[in-house]
Design an enzyme around this catalytic site. Sequence first.
Site, PDB file in Angstrom:
ATOM      1  N   CYS A 184     -23.339  69.041  89.369  1.00 48.48           N
ATOM      2  CA  CYS A 184     -24.224  67.891  89.161  1.00 48.48           C
ATOM      3  C   CYS A 184     -25.653  68.352  88.884  1.00 48.48           C
ATOM      4  CB  CYS A 184     -24.173  66.942  90.345  1.00 48.48           C
ATOM      5  SG  CYS A 184     -24.152  67.793  91.903  1.00 48.48           S
TER       6      CYS A 184
ATOM      7  N   GLU B 167     -23.723  59.971  95.174  1.00 46.95           N
ATOM      8  CA  GLU B 167     -24.439  60.949  94.351  1.00 46.95           C
ATOM      9  C   GLU B 167     -23.645  61.013  93.059  1.00 46.95           C
ATOM     10  OE1 GLU B 167     -24.588  63.955  92.412  1.00 46.95           O
ATOM     11  OE2 GLU B 167     -24.211  65.244  94.134  1.00 46.95           O
TER      12      GLU B 167
HETATM   13  P1  NAP Z   1     -14.640  60.170  89.819  1.00 40.00           P
HETATM   14  O1  NAP Z   1     -13.857  59.608  88.707  1.00 40.00           O
HETATM   15  O2  NAP Z   1     -15.925  59.519  90.105  1.00 40.00           O
HETATM   16  O3  NAP Z   1     -13.722  60.131  91.129  1.00 40.00           O
HETATM   17  C1  NAP Z   1     -14.191  60.566  92.407  1.00 40.00           C
HETATM   18  C2  NAP Z   1     -13.428  59.839  93.496  1.00 40.00           C
HETATM   19  O4  NAP Z   1     -13.780  58.471  93.486  1.00 40.00           O
HETATM   20  C3  NAP Z   1     -11.926  59.881  93.367  1.00 40.00           C
HETATM   21  O5  NAP Z   1     -11.359  59.971  94.650  1.00 40.00           O
HETATM   22  C4  NAP Z   1     -11.592  58.549  92.734  1.00 40.00           C
HETATM   23  O6  NAP Z   1     -10.329  58.088  93.148  1.00 40.00           O
HETATM   24  C5  NAP Z   1     -12.641  57.646  93.327  1.00 40.00           C
HETATM   25  N1  NAP Z   1     -12.979  56.548  92.414  1.00 40.00           N
HETATM   26  C6  NAP Z   1     -13.495  56.650  91.173  1.00 40.00           C
HETATM   27  N2  NAP Z   1     -13.697  55.453  90.628  1.00 40.00           N
HETATM   28  C7  NAP Z   1     -13.304  54.565  91.558  1.00 40.00           C
HETATM   29  C8  NAP Z   1     -13.240  53.152  91.598  1.00 40.00           C
HETATM   30  N3  NAP Z   1     -13.638  52.408  90.574  1.00 40.00           N
HETATM   31  N4  NAP Z   1     -12.744  52.576  92.696  1.00 40.00           N
HETATM   32  C9  NAP Z   1     -12.324  53.320  93.751  1.00 40.00           C
HETATM   33  N5  NAP Z   1     -12.346  54.648  93.764  1.00 40.00           N
HETATM   34  C10 NAP Z   1     -12.816  55.264  92.693  1.00 40.00           C
HETATM   35  O7  NAP Z   1     -14.929  61.698  89.603  1.00 40.00           O
HETATM   36  P2  NAP Z   1     -13.997  62.888  89.119  1.00 40.00           P
HETATM   37  O8  NAP Z   1     -12.572  62.462  89.018  1.00 40.00           O
HETATM   38  O9  NAP Z   1     -14.261  63.976  90.031  1.00 40.00           O
HETATM   39  O10 NAP Z   1     -14.561  63.284  87.706  1.00 40.00           O
HETATM   40  C11 NAP Z   1     -14.746  62.359  86.666  1.00 40.00           C
HETATM   41  C12 NAP Z   1     -16.172  62.413  86.137  1.00 40.00           C
HETATM   42  O11 NAP Z   1     -17.087  62.319  87.220  1.00 40.00           O
HETATM   43  C13 NAP Z   1     -16.560  63.706  85.467  1.00 40.00           C
HETATM   44  O12 NAP Z   1     -16.186  63.752  84.128  1.00 40.00           O
HETATM   45  C14 NAP Z   1     -18.043  63.739  85.680  1.00 40.00           C
HETATM   46  O13 NAP Z   1     -18.706  63.024  84.677  1.00 40.00           O
HETATM   47  C15 NAP Z   1     -18.272  63.047  86.969  1.00 40.00           C
HETATM   48  N6  NAP Z   1     -18.522  63.940  88.136  1.00 40.00           N
HETATM   49  C16 NAP Z   1     -19.774  64.016  88.613  1.00 40.00           C
HETATM   50  C17 NAP Z   1     -20.020  64.815  89.709  1.00 40.00           C
HETATM   51  C18 NAP Z   1     -21.372  64.924  90.317  1.00 40.00           C
HETATM   52  O14 NAP Z   1     -21.615  65.899  90.990  1.00 40.00           O
HETATM   53  N7  NAP Z   1     -22.228  63.971  90.201  1.00 40.00           N
HETATM   54  C19 NAP Z   1     -19.021  65.520  90.323  1.00 40.00           C
HETATM   55  C20 NAP Z   1     -17.731  65.412  89.808  1.00 40.00           C
HETATM   56  C21 NAP Z   1     -17.513  64.593  88.723  1.00 40.00           C
HETATM   57  P3  NAP Z   1      -9.048  58.148  92.164  1.00 40.00           P
HETATM   58  O15 NAP Z   1      -9.106  59.474  91.467  1.00 40.00           O
HETATM   59  O16 NAP Z   1      -7.915  57.982  93.098  1.00 40.00           O
HETATM   60  O17 NAP Z   1      -9.215  57.059  91.204  1.00 40.00           O
END
Ligand code: NAP
Length: 528
Positions: A302, A265
């Site tokens: 989200c 998601e």
């Molecule tokens: P994220 O960067 O997507 O990370 C979420 C999880 O996925 C973390 O445990 C991260 O691990 C892992 N991950 C991310 N990219 C990866 C990859 N390429 N390979 C393996 N694992 C990976 O989300 P976030 O740190 O919570 O927030 C960053 C951005 O995500 C926000 O600015 C926002 O745009 C978006 N977000 C969206 C939602 C939603 O509800 N759709 C919710 C939260 C955030 P590591 O941290 O260890 O890399």
Amino acid sequence: MTITGEQIIASQFSKTGSKAFTAINPNDGSTLLPEFWEATTEEINKAAQKAEEAFMVYRKKSGKEKATFLEKIADEIVALGDELIQRCMVETGLPEGRLSGERGRTVNQLRLFATLLKEGSWLDARIDTADPDRKPAPKPDIRQMHIALGPVGIFGASNFPMAFSVAGGDTASALAAGCSIVVKGHPAHPGTSEMVGNAIVKAAKATGMPEGVFSLLQGASVEVGMALVNHPLIKAIGFTGSFRGGKALYDTAVRRKEPIPVYAEMGSINPLFVLPGALKEKSDAIAQGLAASVNLGVGQFCTNPGLVVALDADETDNFIRTAGNHIGAATAGVMLTGGIKKAYDTGVKKFIEQDKVMIVATGKQGETDYQATSYLLKTTADNFLANPELTEEVFGPSTLLVSAQHKDELLEIARNIEGHLTATLYANEDDLKEYAKLIDLLERKVGRLIINGFPTGVEVGYAMIHGGPYPATTDSKTTSVGTAAINRFSRPICYQDFPQSSLPPELQNDNPLDIWRLVNGSFTKDKI
Ligand code: NAP
């Protein structure tokens, strides 16, 4: 309770790594102790191996036994008391009231899945009895139900440190389906993750569940998550987070020797259409509600409404003014992480650097690197339609208002948007008749359609869909909230001409579990 900073692998603490990370308190930027150790390859392998061993036992537990386990997890989370809330507050910057509410939602979710398991209809048990005398060929006895997929890898989300994290919706639905799980904790709230992980371990011990039904791996680099997705014993992935993260995991999973499903998601701008009749009747109330929805949780949902579409009219000017006044008065809120705040600033900058995007209102300026300023931006429909980057999610307290010259232009926007989680219509009876086509168009774009409400706030129930067409998710056929989420982690199997003694109890003639079944085309709980 002492937080160790170690992995939890099949109910044992483990620390074999040498790479450490710490959580940061976004309220003041300070480092929080203890250090957490990044899971090593050896630890990831062990967690997956233990999950596989546990799966062979756990998948055979009855619905009632699994329900007892889920209910006990809920009790153990409640028993963590204020300590859990306090740790979570310093790791996330989220206020006490919000986190107490989120804990309530988390335990209610676990209890709802327990109710579902006791009742049993999710198994979709179907029985077509044999007809040996059928001509020209005898009809076989065929019986179908759902069984668990196998060990599942789950990624905790940053913005719901309880409800979409270690014991969140993905965990509850996977455990309910009969899967063992390995969670990759989000590095923004590792202490909260460990505390909740301990609660799950205690519940597993107390209810006689196999060791390895749950493990928690910590890590602040993508390697831990990637290794989990690539592990041959892992059979599905649950994820909530960024588009970039979700897509990277999906691409990795489909390139495996054995591709596996990734239920990601990933984000949404949740378009909100304010139609002329509704605008005439309650413009101020909609404007006030919109500002509250945009600012809720510093916009870190989200389901945040990131796009508002209305026709160019006098009422719309008034609506924009009122919404602008409310957003202009908003105080700067603390965001979850420095990375999320930076991504928010970059996203807003990208929008306002465009010639045809105007700033209508700016909220109070933040005083630290973690505080986000709210924005109401505005552009025209033709500019919006010509610039696909204006449809990108800006995760935080901002929204873009698009004014359309006429009805067809408004419909064109609906026709052009990509997949989102929700779409909302503010409409009166006349609007609904006049804009019936809009609903037609939006049904193809989203998982949840709302009339005269706001998309923030997602009920956890039997009928909820929190999903939608790509790029909102990687599988539009399912949901990550509500009891239907269980279907992500199970698959149908049918048994042909099996003797009663070899059938699972769910499909035996006596219906010993007293569940609803589709027998020869009719729903019944009767014995055969
Ligand atoms: P994220 O960067 O997507 O990370 C979420 C999880 O996925 C973390 O445990 C991260 O691990 C892992 N991950 C991310 N990219 C990866 C990859 N390429 N390979 C393996 N694992 C990976 O989300 P976030 O740190 O919570 O927030 C960053 C951005 O995500 C926000 O600015 C926002 O745009 C978006 N977000 C969206 C939602 C939603 O509800 N759709 C919710 C939260 C955030 P590591 O941290 O260890 O890399």
